[in-house]
Design a protein around this motif. Structure first.
Motif, PDB file in Angstrom:
ATOM      1  N   ASP A 146       0.680  -1.266   0.395  1.00 34.54           N
ATOM      2  CA  ASP A 146       0.386  -0.093  -0.214  1.00 34.54           C
ATOM      3  C   ASP A 146       0.696   0.882   0.138  1.00 34.54           C
ATOM      4  O   ASP A 146       1.415   1.578   1.065  1.00 34.54           O
ATOM      5  N   PRO A 147       1.304   1.987  -0.859  1.00 39.04           N
ATOM      6  CA  PRO A 147       1.828   3.164  -1.124  1.00 39.04           C
ATOM      7  C   PRO A 147       1.564   4.015  -0.466  1.00 39.04           C
ATOM      8  O   PRO A 147       1.542   5.238  -0.646  1.00 39.04           O
ATOM      9  N   ARG A 148       0.042   4.088  -0.305  1.00 45.24           N
ATOM     10  CA  ARG A 148      -0.732   5.202   0.935  1.00 45.24           C
ATOM     11  C   ARG A 148       0.137   4.630   2.396  1.00 45.24           C
ATOM     12  O   ARG A 148      -0.679   5.936   3.102  1.00 45.24           O
ATOM     13  N   SER A 149       0.682   4.238   2.595  1.00 45.87           N
ATOM     14  CA  SER A 149       0.658   3.722   3.259  1.00 45.87           C
ATOM     15  C   SER A 149       2.130   3.644   3.494  1.00 45.87           C
ATOM     16  O   SER A 149       2.975   3.889   3.120  1.00 45.87           O
ATOM     17  N   SER A 150       2.770   3.927   5.821  1.00 45.73           N
ATOM     18  CA  SER A 150       3.910   4.788   5.473  1.00 45.73           C
ATOM     19  C   SER A 150       5.004   3.413   5.590  1.00 45.73           C
ATOM     20  O   SER A 150       4.741   2.166   5.444  1.00 45.73           O
ATOM     21  N   ILE A 151       6.354   3.621   5.521  1.00 47.66           N
ATOM     22  CA  ILE A 151       7.517   3.151   5.779  1.00 47.66           C
ATOM     23  C   ILE A 151       7.167   2.063   6.855  1.00 47.66           C
ATOM     24  O   ILE A 151       7.700   0.415   6.707  1.00 47.66           O
ATOM     25  N   GLU A 152       6.920   2.384   7.767  1.00 51.59           N
ATOM     26  CA  GLU A 152       7.334   1.227   9.387  1.00 51.59           C
ATOM     27  C   GLU A 152       5.814   1.135   9.306  1.00 51.59           C
ATOM     28  O   GLU A 152       6.038   0.204   9.633  1.00 51.59           O
ATOM     29  N   THR A 153       4.880   1.157   9.083  1.00 53.65           N
ATOM     30  CA  THR A 153       3.739   0.000   8.299  1.00 53.65           C
ATOM     31  C   THR A 153       4.324  -0.679   7.515  1.00 53.65           C
ATOM     32  O   THR A 153       3.776  -2.268   7.943  1.00 53.65           O
ATOM     33  N   HIS A 154       4.718  -1.269   6.690  1.00 53.36           N
ATOM     34  CA  HIS A 154       5.205  -1.951   5.877  1.00 53.36           C
ATOM     35  C   HIS A 154       6.198  -2.768   6.643  1.00 53.36           C
ATOM     36  O   HIS A 154       6.267  -4.024   7.210  1.00 53.36           O
ATOM     37  N   TYR A 234       8.940   0.691  -3.473  1.00 56.06           N
ATOM     38  CA  TYR A 234       9.915   0.657  -2.475  1.00 56.06           C
ATOM     39  C   TYR A 234      10.038  -0.017  -1.397  1.00 56.06           C
ATOM     40  O   TYR A 234      10.734  -0.404  -0.219  1.00 56.06           O
ATOM     41  N   VAL A 235       8.059   0.501  -1.244  1.00 58.06           N
ATOM     42  CA  VAL A 235       7.687  -0.284   0.425  1.00 58.06           C
ATOM     43  C   VAL A 235       8.012  -1.650   0.282  1.00 58.06           C
ATOM     44  O   VAL A 235       7.817  -2.676   2.024  1.00 58.06           O
ATOM     45  N   PRO A 236       7.879  -3.106  -0.382  1.00 56.23           N
ATOM     46  CA  PRO A 236       8.400  -4.101  -0.122  1.00 56.23           C
ATOM     47  C   PRO A 236       9.156  -4.749  -0.066  1.00 56.23           C
ATOM     48  O   PRO A 236       9.558  -5.306   1.206  1.00 56.23           O
ATOM     49  N   LEU A 237      10.644  -3.481   0.158  1.00 58.10           N
ATOM     50  CA  LEU A 237      12.260  -3.790   1.006  1.00 58.10           C
ATOM     51  C   LEU A 237      11.562  -3.423   2.358  1.00 58.10           C
ATOM     52  O   LEU A 237      12.393  -4.366   2.910  1.00 58.10           O
ATOM     53  N   PHE A 238      10.841  -3.438   2.604  1.00 58.86           N
ATOM     54  CA  PHE A 238      10.966  -2.864   4.177  1.00 58.86           C
ATOM     55  C   PHE A 238      10.409  -4.175   5.316  1.00 58.86           C
ATOM     56  O   PHE A 238       9.950  -4.017   6.296  1.00 58.86           O
ATOM     57  N   VAL A 239       9.668  -4.977   3.920  1.00 59.28           N
ATOM     58  CA  VAL A 239       8.819  -6.369   4.928  1.00 59.28           C
ATOM     59  C   VAL A 239       9.739  -7.124   5.158  1.00 59.28           C
ATOM     60  O   VAL A 239       9.885  -7.862   6.326  1.00 59.28           O
TER      61      VAL A 239
END
Length: 269
Positions: A146-154, A234-239
């Motif tokens: 979800d690109p609308r949610s934060s990096i911290e969320t992921h 970008y966010v899949p990295l942080f999962v």
């Protein structure tokens, strides 16, 4: 079983599927795939793909609940490519017990989720898996970002799913650290300095586990807006990174650039 390290894999352009001599295909097929042979093979692969967006706040993380005997459809979520791109099939089957485990772990950590029974595999998943696991013999669970949610969320999603790494499950975040199609330089063979600078910052902050700056990368990272115009890649990295929250270990497993700025920076955690 040994722990199976979560990965962030840069999947690049869809044509990776037919460019067999591409450096990323050589890495996936000739190097990385060798880690998953015999008793080291995962019982399932979970992919958080940049090409499936859903609202975490409204719906939660979407999880495919395909039956173990049901073959996924192959989604061609692109247009204008060579005809052979639209004939490729990756006939993986589902892993409902792993999907249920993901659901359980998320719910235990107060992260909403929803079941998805119909969606096929998008190219963020099958382009990577067809080379990493040819033959589609390992079952797959696909999850949304979800690109609308934060990096911290992921990152917190990854923290919740950390036990999977010790349960014979390979978790992959599929995306790209620098992904701005408006800034690519067709035919360019050398990397753009601004893209390298962004990735250098990212590698440094991950190596130091500087989550304060990583979570607020728009403020701290050089060229952040150019590198990440939208955060879905970008966010899949942080999962994947979040799954290693306790150990705080990371390793760059591949890094190069296509078209000046399209980054293939990939990590193991």
């Amino acid at each position: 079983m040994n722990r199976i390290a979560p990965l962030f894999i840069a999947h690049g352009a869809p044509t990776l599927a037919i460019e067999l001599d591409h450096a990323m295909n050589k890495f996936l097929g000739n190097k990385l795939s060798k880690q998953y042979k015999g008793q080291d093979a995962p019982k399932a692969v979970v992919v958080f793909t940049a090409h499936w967006e859903d609202s975490i706040a409204n719906n939660g993380v979407a999880i495919t609940f395909h039956d173990a005997n049901t073959v996924y459809d192959t989604i061609y979520d692109f247009y204008g490519f060579p005809d052979e791109m639209y004939t490729i099939k990756y006939p993986a089957k589902g892993a409902p017990q792993v999907a249920q485990r993901i659901e359980q772990l998320l719910n235990q950590n107060n992260i909403k989720s929803r079941r998805e029974y119909k969606r096929g595999l998008d190219h963020g998943t099958w382009v990577v898996l067809q080379t990493l696991f040819p033959g589609a013999k390992i079952p797959v669970v696909q999850c949304s970002v979800d690109p609308r949610s934060s990096i911290e969320t992921h990152y917190n999603i990854g923290k919740a799913l950390a036990p999977l790494a010790n349960e014979q499950v390979l978790v992959i975040g599929s995306g790209s650290t620098v992904h701005n199609l408006g800034r690519v330089n067709w035919g360019k063979k050398t990397p753009d300095a601004w893209a390298v600078e962004f990735d250098d910052w990212l590698v440094d902050r991950i190596s130091k586990w500087n989550t304060e700056e990583l979570f607020a990368y728009e403020r701290f990272a050089p060229n952040a807006r150019a590198a990440v115009p939208r955060s879905e890649h970008y966010v899949p990295l942080f999962v994947a990174m979040g799954m290693t929250h306790e150990e705080k270990t990371s390793k760059v497993i591949e890094r190069f650039y296509d078209l000046g700025s399209l980054s293939y920076l990939s990590f193991s955690f």
